[in-house]
Scaffold this motif. Sequence first.
Motif, PDB file in Angstrom:
ATOM      1  N   UNK A 163      38.151  27.260  40.038  1.00 41.50           N
ATOM      2  CA  UNK A 163      38.595  28.613  39.148  1.00 41.50           C
ATOM      3  C   UNK A 163      38.190  29.664  40.276  1.00 41.50           C
ATOM      4  N   UNK A 164      36.842  29.549  40.743  1.00 38.34           N
ATOM      5  CA  UNK A 164      36.850  30.576  41.522  1.00 38.34           C
ATOM      6  C   UNK A 164      37.655  30.877  42.612  1.00 38.34           C
ATOM      7  N   UNK A 165      38.112  29.635  43.371  1.00 35.90           N
ATOM      8  CA  UNK A 165      38.947  29.635  44.708  1.00 35.90           C
ATOM      9  C   UNK A 165      40.554  30.147  43.881  1.00 35.90           C
ATOM     10  N   UNK A 166      40.796  29.676  42.988  1.00 36.49           N
ATOM     11  CA  UNK A 166      42.010  30.261  42.469  1.00 36.49           C
ATOM     12  C   UNK A 166      41.990  31.630  42.151  1.00 36.49           C
ATOM     13  N   UNK A 167      41.060  32.061  41.880  1.00 36.30           N
ATOM     14  CA  UNK A 167      40.928  33.589  41.723  1.00 36.30           C
ATOM     15  C   UNK A 167      41.216  34.331  43.032  1.00 36.30           C
TER      16      UNK A 167
END
Length: 431
Positions: free
Chosen positions: A357-361
Amino acid sequence: MELNSIAASAPPTEYLAAHVVADDAEMFGVAQDKDVRKSLRVGRVPMPEIAPDEVLVAVMASSINYNTVWSATFEPVSTFEFLRRFGKQGGYAARHDLPYHVLGSDASGVVVRVGDGVRHWKPGDHVVVSCVQVDDQQPATHADGMLGADQRIWGFETNFGGLAHYAVVRASQLLVKPAHLTWEEAASAPLCASTAYRMLVSDKGARVKQGDVVLIWGATGGLGANAVQLVKNGGGIPVGVVGSEAKAEVARKLGCDVVINRAEIGLTTPRDGQHAIEMGKVLGRAIRREVGEDPHIAFDYIGRATFGISVFVVRKGGTVVTCGSSTGYQHEFDNRYLWMNLKRIIGSHAANLQEQWECNRLFQLGHVVPVLSAVYPLEDVGEAARLVQNNEHVGKVGVLCLAPEAGLGVTDPDLRARIGEDRLNLLRVTP
Protein backbone atom coordinates in the motif's frame (compact mmCIF):
# COMPACT_ATOMS: atom_id res chain seq x y z
CA MET A 1 -16.19 -4.46 -24.43
CA GLU A 2 -16.97 -1.37 -22.33
CA LEU A 3 -15.81 -1.43 -18.70
CA ASN A 4 -19.33 -0.94 -17.36
CA SER A 5 -20.59 -3.92 -19.31
CA ILE A 6 -17.63 -6.04 -18.14
CA ALA A 7 -18.52 -5.30 -14.53
CA ALA A 8 -22.25 -5.81 -15.05
CA SER A 9 -22.25 -8.89 -17.28
CA ALA A 10 -22.13 -12.47 -16.08
CA PRO A 11 -18.58 -13.83 -16.40
CA PRO A 12 -18.01 -16.25 -19.26
CA THR A 13 -17.68 -19.96 -18.59
CA GLU A 14 -14.25 -19.96 -20.28
CA TYR A 15 -11.58 -17.32 -20.75
CA LEU A 16 -8.32 -16.77 -22.59
CA ALA A 17 -5.19 -17.38 -20.54
CA ALA A 18 -1.43 -17.90 -20.83
CA HIS A 19 -0.65 -21.24 -19.23
CA VAL A 20 1.60 -24.25 -19.13
CA VAL A 21 0.45 -27.85 -18.99
CA ALA A 22 1.66 -30.66 -16.76
CA ASP A 23 2.26 -33.01 -19.68
CA ASP A 24 5.02 -30.67 -20.89
CA ALA A 25 6.98 -30.73 -17.62
CA GLU A 26 9.71 -32.95 -19.08
CA MET A 27 9.73 -31.43 -22.55
CA PHE A 28 13.12 -29.72 -22.29
CA GLY A 29 15.07 -32.64 -20.83
CA VAL A 30 18.75 -31.66 -20.62
CA ALA A 31 18.52 -28.94 -23.29
CA GLN A 32 20.60 -25.90 -22.44
CA ASP A 33 18.23 -23.44 -24.05
CA LYS A 34 14.81 -24.01 -22.53
CA ASP A 35 12.94 -21.65 -24.84
CA VAL A 36 9.78 -20.47 -23.05
CA ARG A 37 8.06 -19.84 -26.38
CA LYS A 38 7.77 -23.62 -26.74
CA SER A 39 6.03 -24.22 -23.41
CA LEU A 40 3.87 -21.11 -22.95
CA ARG A 41 0.41 -21.67 -24.42
CA VAL A 42 -2.41 -19.19 -24.94
CA GLY A 43 -5.83 -20.76 -25.01
CA ARG A 44 -9.19 -20.98 -23.32
CA VAL A 45 -9.52 -22.47 -19.83
CA PRO A 46 -12.59 -23.03 -17.61
CA MET A 47 -13.72 -20.20 -15.32
CA PRO A 48 -13.15 -21.24 -11.67
CA GLU A 49 -15.55 -20.67 -8.81
CA ILE A 50 -14.53 -17.93 -6.39
CA ALA A 51 -14.23 -18.47 -2.63
CA PRO A 52 -16.01 -16.20 -0.11
CA ASP A 53 -12.84 -14.12 0.44
CA GLU A 54 -11.98 -13.86 -3.25
CA VAL A 55 -12.60 -11.47 -6.12
CA LEU A 56 -12.84 -12.07 -9.86
CA VAL A 57 -10.93 -9.39 -11.76
CA ALA A 58 -11.28 -8.64 -15.46
CA VAL A 59 -7.61 -8.18 -16.31
CA MET A 60 -6.85 -5.23 -18.54
CA ALA A 61 -3.08 -5.71 -18.49
CA SER A 62 -0.34 -7.74 -16.85
CA SER A 63 3.45 -7.96 -17.03
CA ILE A 64 6.26 -10.48 -17.17
CA ASN A 65 8.22 -11.41 -14.07
CA TYR A 66 11.06 -13.88 -13.90
CA ASN A 67 8.83 -16.35 -12.07
CA THR A 68 6.93 -16.78 -15.35
CA VAL A 69 10.21 -17.90 -16.90
CA TRP A 70 10.75 -20.36 -14.05
CA SER A 71 7.25 -21.76 -14.51
CA ALA A 72 7.66 -22.05 -18.28
CA THR A 73 11.01 -23.85 -17.96
CA PHE A 74 9.75 -26.02 -15.08
CA GLU A 75 12.82 -24.95 -13.10
CA PRO A 76 14.18 -24.97 -10.46
CA VAL A 77 11.16 -27.18 -9.74
CA SER A 78 7.96 -27.65 -11.69
CA THR A 79 5.34 -25.23 -10.39
CA PHE A 80 2.86 -28.09 -10.63
CA GLU A 81 4.49 -29.30 -7.41
CA PHE A 82 3.31 -26.08 -5.76
CA LEU A 83 -0.21 -26.61 -7.06
CA ARG A 84 -0.29 -30.20 -5.84
CA ARG A 85 0.82 -29.26 -2.35
CA PHE A 86 -1.67 -26.40 -2.20
CA GLY A 87 -4.48 -28.61 -3.45
CA LYS A 88 -3.90 -31.10 -0.62
CA GLN A 89 -5.34 -28.55 1.81
CA GLY A 90 -8.76 -29.35 0.38
CA GLY A 91 -11.72 -27.02 0.18
CA TYR A 92 -11.25 -24.16 -2.25
CA ALA A 93 -7.52 -24.88 -2.39
CA ALA A 94 -8.27 -28.09 -4.29
CA ARG A 95 -9.28 -25.99 -7.35
CA HIS A 96 -5.64 -25.06 -7.91
CA ASP A 97 -4.39 -28.59 -8.52
CA LEU A 98 -5.10 -28.80 -12.25
CA PRO A 99 -3.25 -30.21 -15.28
CA TYR A 100 -2.76 -26.62 -16.46
CA HIS A 101 -1.32 -23.59 -14.66
CA VAL A 102 -2.48 -20.05 -15.51
CA LEU A 103 0.57 -17.86 -14.90
CA GLY A 104 1.21 -14.22 -14.06
CA SER A 105 1.90 -12.35 -10.81
CA ASP A 106 0.95 -8.80 -11.84
CA ALA A 107 -2.35 -7.34 -13.02
CA SER A 108 -4.44 -4.24 -13.34
CA GLY A 109 -8.13 -4.41 -14.07
CA VAL A 110 -11.74 -4.11 -13.01
CA VAL A 111 -13.50 -6.00 -10.24
CA VAL A 112 -16.24 -8.18 -11.75
CA ARG A 113 -17.50 -10.36 -8.89
CA VAL A 114 -16.85 -10.47 -5.14
CA GLY A 115 -17.26 -13.34 -2.69
CA ASP A 116 -19.79 -13.20 0.14
CA GLY A 117 -17.05 -12.37 2.67
CA VAL A 118 -15.57 -9.41 0.78
CA ARG A 119 -16.29 -6.07 2.46
CA HIS A 120 -14.13 -3.36 0.92
CA TRP A 121 -14.40 -3.95 -2.83
CA LYS A 122 -17.27 -3.93 -5.30
CA PRO A 123 -17.84 -4.59 -9.01
CA GLY A 124 -16.53 -1.75 -11.14
CA ASP A 125 -13.58 -0.85 -8.90
CA HIS A 126 -10.32 -0.20 -10.74
CA VAL A 127 -7.54 -2.13 -9.04
CA VAL A 128 -3.99 -3.37 -9.18
CA VAL A 129 -3.18 -6.79 -7.78
CA SER A 130 -0.49 -7.65 -5.25
CA CYS A 131 1.31 -10.90 -5.93
CA VAL A 132 1.12 -12.03 -2.29
CA GLN A 133 -1.54 -14.40 -0.96
CA VAL A 134 -1.63 -14.91 2.82
CA ASP A 135 -3.74 -16.85 5.31
CA ASP A 136 -5.27 -14.27 7.63
CA GLN A 137 -6.13 -16.97 10.18
CA GLN A 138 -2.47 -17.68 10.91
CA PRO A 139 -1.07 -15.69 13.87
CA ALA A 140 2.26 -14.87 12.17
CA THR A 141 0.41 -13.18 9.33
CA HIS A 142 -0.72 -10.45 11.71
CA ALA A 143 2.88 -9.63 12.62
CA ASP A 144 4.04 -9.64 9.01
CA GLY A 145 2.11 -11.18 6.13
CA MET A 146 5.32 -12.57 4.67
CA LEU A 147 5.96 -14.73 7.75
CA GLY A 148 2.83 -16.88 7.51
CA ALA A 149 3.47 -20.52 6.68
CA ASP A 150 0.83 -20.40 3.93
CA GLN A 151 2.09 -17.25 2.23
CA ARG A 152 2.21 -17.88 -1.51
CA ILE A 153 3.04 -15.95 -4.66
CA TRP A 154 -0.10 -15.75 -6.78
CA GLY A 155 0.27 -16.98 -10.35
CA PHE A 156 3.45 -18.86 -9.46
CA GLU A 157 2.63 -20.93 -6.38
CA THR A 158 -1.11 -20.67 -7.09
CA ASN A 159 -3.26 -21.02 -10.17
CA PHE A 160 -5.51 -18.46 -11.92
CA GLY A 161 -2.81 -15.80 -12.39
CA GLY A 162 -2.79 -12.46 -14.16
CA LEU A 163 -1.60 -13.27 -17.70
CA ALA A 164 -5.19 -13.85 -18.76
CA HIS A 165 -8.48 -12.14 -19.46
CA TYR A 166 -9.67 -12.92 -15.92
CA ALA A 167 -7.93 -13.65 -12.63
CA VAL A 168 -9.04 -15.00 -9.27
CA VAL A 169 -7.44 -13.19 -6.32
CA ARG A 170 -8.02 -12.79 -2.61
CA ALA A 171 -9.55 -9.49 -1.54
CA SER A 172 -6.43 -8.90 0.56
CA GLN A 173 -4.40 -8.67 -2.67
CA LEU A 174 -6.16 -5.61 -4.03
CA LEU A 175 -5.02 -1.98 -4.10
CA VAL A 176 -6.56 1.05 -5.78
CA LYS A 177 -5.16 1.60 -9.26
CA PRO A 178 -3.25 4.91 -9.61
CA ALA A 179 -5.73 6.98 -11.61
CA HIS A 180 -3.19 8.75 -13.83
CA LEU A 181 -1.61 5.55 -15.12
CA THR A 182 -2.66 3.46 -18.09
CA TRP A 183 -3.63 -0.15 -17.53
CA GLU A 184 -0.27 -1.44 -18.74
CA GLU A 185 1.73 1.09 -16.72
CA ALA A 186 -0.17 0.21 -13.54
CA ALA A 187 0.25 -3.52 -14.14
CA SER A 188 4.01 -3.18 -14.47
CA ALA A 189 4.49 -1.87 -10.94
CA PRO A 190 3.16 -4.06 -8.10
CA LEU A 191 5.54 -7.03 -7.81
CA CYS A 192 8.93 -5.49 -8.59
CA ALA A 193 8.31 -2.07 -7.05
CA SER A 194 6.95 -3.39 -3.78
CA THR A 195 9.70 -6.00 -3.53
CA ALA A 196 12.26 -3.21 -3.89
CA TYR A 197 10.32 -1.12 -1.35
CA ARG A 198 10.49 -3.81 1.33
CA MET A 199 14.18 -4.41 0.62
CA LEU A 200 15.17 -0.76 0.86
CA VAL A 201 12.58 1.37 2.65
CA SER A 202 10.63 -0.87 5.03
CA ASP A 203 11.59 -1.45 8.65
CA LYS A 204 11.88 -5.11 7.57
CA GLY A 205 14.61 -4.14 5.09
CA ALA A 206 17.67 -1.90 4.91
CA ARG A 207 15.81 1.28 6.00
CA VAL A 208 17.54 3.58 3.53
CA LYS A 209 17.92 7.15 4.74
CA GLN A 210 19.03 10.49 3.34
CA GLY A 211 22.60 10.41 2.10
CA ASP A 212 22.96 6.63 2.06
CA VAL A 213 25.13 5.34 -0.78
CA VAL A 214 23.29 2.35 -2.26
CA LEU A 215 24.93 -0.11 -4.65
CA ILE A 216 22.28 -1.43 -7.04
CA TRP A 217 23.20 -4.44 -9.14
CA GLY A 218 21.29 -4.75 -12.41
CA ALA A 219 20.09 -1.16 -12.12
CA THR A 220 18.01 -1.26 -15.31
CA GLY A 221 16.03 -4.46 -14.60
CA GLY A 222 12.53 -4.51 -13.15
CA LEU A 223 13.80 -4.63 -9.57
CA GLY A 224 16.83 -2.43 -10.10
CA ALA A 225 15.00 0.33 -11.97
CA ASN A 226 12.48 0.63 -9.15
CA ALA A 227 15.27 0.52 -6.57
CA VAL A 228 17.03 3.45 -8.23
CA GLN A 229 13.88 5.57 -7.97
CA LEU A 230 13.15 4.61 -4.36
CA VAL A 231 16.70 5.45 -3.26
CA LYS A 232 16.66 8.76 -5.12
CA ASN A 233 13.18 9.65 -3.83
CA GLY A 234 14.35 8.96 -0.26
CA GLY A 235 17.38 11.22 -0.52
CA GLY A 236 19.93 8.45 -1.05
CA ILE A 237 22.70 8.17 -3.61
CA PRO A 238 22.02 5.34 -6.10
CA VAL A 239 25.11 3.71 -7.61
CA GLY A 240 23.99 1.51 -10.49
CA VAL A 241 25.97 -1.37 -11.95
CA VAL A 242 25.16 -2.32 -15.55
CA GLY A 243 26.64 -4.39 -18.34
CA SER A 244 26.64 -2.06 -21.35
CA GLU A 245 26.80 1.60 -22.31
CA ALA A 246 23.21 1.40 -23.59
CA LYS A 247 22.04 0.27 -20.16
CA ALA A 248 24.26 2.90 -18.53
CA GLU A 249 22.29 5.56 -20.37
CA VAL A 250 19.03 4.04 -19.13
CA ALA A 251 20.35 4.06 -15.54
CA ARG A 252 21.18 7.75 -15.85
CA LYS A 253 17.64 8.45 -17.08
CA LEU A 254 16.27 6.69 -14.02
CA GLY A 255 18.27 8.93 -11.71
CA CYS A 256 21.47 7.07 -10.86
CA ASP A 257 24.03 9.51 -9.47
CA VAL A 258 26.80 7.10 -10.39
CA VAL A 259 26.72 4.47 -13.13
CA ILE A 260 29.39 1.78 -13.35
CA ASN A 261 29.75 -0.26 -16.52
CA ARG A 262 31.23 -3.62 -15.53
CA ALA A 263 33.16 -3.94 -18.78
CA GLU A 264 34.84 -0.56 -18.39
CA ILE A 265 36.38 -1.38 -15.00
CA GLY A 266 37.12 -5.06 -15.69
CA LEU A 267 34.50 -6.36 -13.25
CA THR A 268 33.94 -10.06 -14.02
CA THR A 269 32.07 -12.93 -12.40
CA PRO A 270 34.19 -14.27 -9.53
CA ARG A 271 35.71 -17.71 -9.96
CA ASP A 272 35.88 -18.29 -6.20
CA GLY A 273 35.84 -16.48 -2.86
CA GLN A 274 39.32 -14.98 -3.25
CA HIS A 275 38.50 -13.69 -6.72
CA ALA A 276 35.32 -12.12 -5.28
CA ILE A 277 37.53 -10.09 -2.91
CA GLU A 278 39.67 -8.97 -5.83
CA MET A 279 36.59 -7.92 -7.77
CA GLY A 280 35.26 -6.19 -4.66
CA LYS A 281 38.42 -4.11 -4.50
CA VAL A 282 38.00 -3.16 -8.16
CA LEU A 283 34.39 -2.11 -7.60
CA GLY A 284 35.15 -0.40 -4.29
CA ARG A 285 37.82 1.77 -5.91
CA ALA A 286 35.41 2.75 -8.67
CA ILE A 287 32.70 3.73 -6.17
CA ARG A 288 35.10 5.69 -3.93
CA ARG A 289 36.46 7.49 -6.97
CA GLU A 290 32.95 8.74 -7.76
CA VAL A 291 31.38 9.37 -4.33
CA GLY A 292 34.35 9.35 -1.96
CA GLU A 293 33.14 6.53 0.30
CA ASP A 294 31.95 2.94 0.42
CA PRO A 295 28.27 1.99 0.05
CA HIS A 296 26.01 1.76 3.07
CA ILE A 297 23.76 -0.79 1.33
CA ALA A 298 24.11 -3.36 -1.46
CA PHE A 299 20.85 -4.21 -3.26
CA ASP A 300 21.49 -7.73 -4.56
CA TYR A 301 19.12 -10.05 -6.40
CA ILE A 302 21.74 -11.43 -8.78
CA GLY A 303 23.11 -14.01 -6.35
CA ARG A 304 26.13 -16.20 -6.95
CA ALA A 305 27.83 -13.85 -9.42
CA THR A 306 27.65 -10.80 -7.13
CA PHE A 307 27.00 -11.77 -3.53
CA GLY A 308 30.61 -12.26 -2.42
CA ILE A 309 31.44 -8.85 -3.89
CA SER A 310 28.46 -7.26 -2.12
CA VAL A 311 29.52 -8.60 1.28
CA PHE A 312 33.05 -7.32 0.74
CA VAL A 313 32.28 -3.91 -0.70
CA VAL A 314 29.73 -2.48 1.76
CA ARG A 315 31.23 -0.35 4.49
CA LYS A 316 31.78 -1.33 8.11
CA GLY A 317 28.33 -1.76 9.63
CA GLY A 318 26.81 -1.87 6.15
CA THR A 319 23.94 -4.00 4.90
CA VAL A 320 23.50 -6.47 2.06
CA VAL A 321 19.82 -7.05 1.25
CA THR A 322 18.86 -9.90 -1.06
CA CYS A 323 15.62 -11.15 -2.58
CA GLY A 324 16.83 -13.64 -5.16
CA SER A 325 19.63 -15.39 -6.97
CA SER A 326 19.15 -15.30 -10.71
CA THR A 327 22.74 -16.51 -11.31
CA GLY A 328 22.67 -19.31 -8.74
CA TYR A 329 21.60 -19.98 -5.17
CA GLN A 330 24.88 -21.22 -3.70
CA HIS A 331 26.78 -18.10 -2.61
CA GLU A 332 30.42 -17.95 -1.57
CA PHE A 333 31.83 -15.09 0.52
CA ASP A 334 34.60 -14.51 3.03
CA ASN A 335 32.86 -14.41 6.39
CA ARG A 336 35.68 -12.43 8.03
CA TYR A 337 34.54 -9.34 6.17
CA LEU A 338 31.01 -9.87 7.50
CA TRP A 339 31.57 -10.59 11.19
CA MET A 340 34.68 -8.50 11.84
CA ASN A 341 33.16 -5.48 10.14
CA LEU A 342 29.75 -5.85 11.79
CA LYS A 343 27.89 -6.08 8.50
CA ARG A 344 24.38 -7.47 8.09
CA ILE A 345 22.69 -9.69 5.51
CA ILE A 346 18.91 -9.29 5.24
CA GLY A 347 16.78 -11.81 3.37
CA SER A 348 13.70 -10.26 1.81
CA HIS A 349 10.77 -11.68 -0.15
CA ALA A 350 8.00 -9.72 -1.90
CA ALA A 351 6.13 -7.38 0.50
CA ASN A 352 3.29 -7.44 2.97
CA LEU A 353 0.04 -5.61 2.22
CA GLN A 354 0.96 -2.48 4.19
CA GLU A 355 4.28 -2.23 2.33
CA GLN A 356 2.43 -2.78 -0.93
CA TRP A 357 0.00 0.00 0.00
CA GLU A 358 2.81 2.42 0.91
CA CYS A 359 4.61 1.70 -2.34
CA ASN A 360 1.41 2.09 -4.38
CA ARG A 361 0.86 5.46 -2.69
CA LEU A 362 4.22 6.68 -4.05
CA PHE A 363 2.97 5.83 -7.54
CA GLN A 364 -0.35 7.57 -6.85
CA LEU A 365 1.54 10.72 -5.82
CA GLY A 366 3.81 10.55 -8.86
CA HIS A 367 6.94 10.33 -6.70
CA VAL A 368 7.96 7.16 -8.52
CA VAL A 369 6.90 6.16 -12.02
CA PRO A 370 6.49 2.90 -13.93
CA VAL A 371 9.53 1.41 -15.64
CA LEU A 372 7.64 -0.09 -18.56
CA SER A 373 9.77 -0.50 -21.68
CA ALA A 374 7.65 -2.60 -24.08
CA VAL A 375 4.11 -3.93 -24.41
CA TYR A 376 2.93 -7.13 -26.13
CA PRO A 377 -0.53 -8.58 -26.76
CA LEU A 378 -1.47 -11.64 -24.72
CA GLU A 379 -1.22 -13.79 -27.83
CA ASP A 380 2.52 -12.95 -27.97
CA VAL A 381 3.23 -13.65 -24.31
CA GLY A 382 5.91 -16.17 -25.32
CA GLU A 383 7.89 -13.47 -27.11
CA ALA A 384 7.52 -11.14 -24.13
CA ALA A 385 8.72 -13.80 -21.71
CA ARG A 386 11.60 -14.72 -24.02
CA LEU A 387 12.89 -11.15 -23.77
CA VAL A 388 13.03 -11.49 -19.99
CA GLN A 389 14.49 -15.00 -20.16
CA ASN A 390 17.39 -13.72 -22.28
CA ASN A 391 17.82 -10.47 -20.29
CA GLU A 392 17.25 -8.52 -23.50
CA HIS A 393 14.89 -6.05 -21.82
CA VAL A 394 15.14 -3.07 -19.52
CA GLY A 395 12.62 -2.29 -16.80
CA LYS A 396 9.38 -4.21 -17.19
CA VAL A 397 7.70 -5.86 -20.19
CA GLY A 398 3.93 -5.38 -20.22
CA VAL A 399 1.19 -7.58 -21.66
CA LEU A 400 -2.22 -6.34 -22.81
CA CYS A 401 -5.04 -8.68 -21.80
CA LEU A 402 -8.60 -7.35 -22.15
CA ALA A 403 -7.39 -3.83 -22.95
CA PRO A 404 -7.71 -3.58 -26.75
CA GLU A 405 -4.74 -1.22 -27.08
CA ALA A 406 -2.12 0.58 -25.04
CA GLY A 407 -2.81 3.99 -23.51
CA LEU A 408 -6.22 3.29 -21.95
CA GLY A 409 -7.35 3.40 -18.33
CA VAL A 410 -6.36 6.96 -17.34
CA THR A 411 -9.03 8.58 -15.14
CA ASP A 412 -6.94 11.51 -13.82
CA PRO A 413 -5.52 13.17 -16.94
CA ASP A 414 -4.67 16.36 -15.02
CA LEU A 415 -2.21 14.60 -12.72
CA ARG A 416 -0.79 12.77 -15.71
CA ALA A 417 -0.21 16.08 -17.46
CA ARG A 418 1.48 17.55 -14.38
CA ILE A 419 3.88 14.59 -14.13
CA GLY A 420 4.46 14.60 -17.88
CA GLU A 421 4.47 11.92 -20.55
CA ASP A 422 8.26 12.00 -20.86
CA ARG A 423 8.73 11.15 -17.19
CA LEU A 424 6.03 8.46 -17.26
CA ASN A 425 7.65 6.84 -20.30
CA LEU A 426 11.31 7.00 -19.37
CA LEU A 427 12.10 3.56 -20.78
CA ARG A 428 9.38 3.07 -23.37
CA VAL A 429 10.46 1.60 -26.68
CA THR A 430 8.49 -0.07 -29.47
CA PRO A 431 9.00 -3.87 -29.61
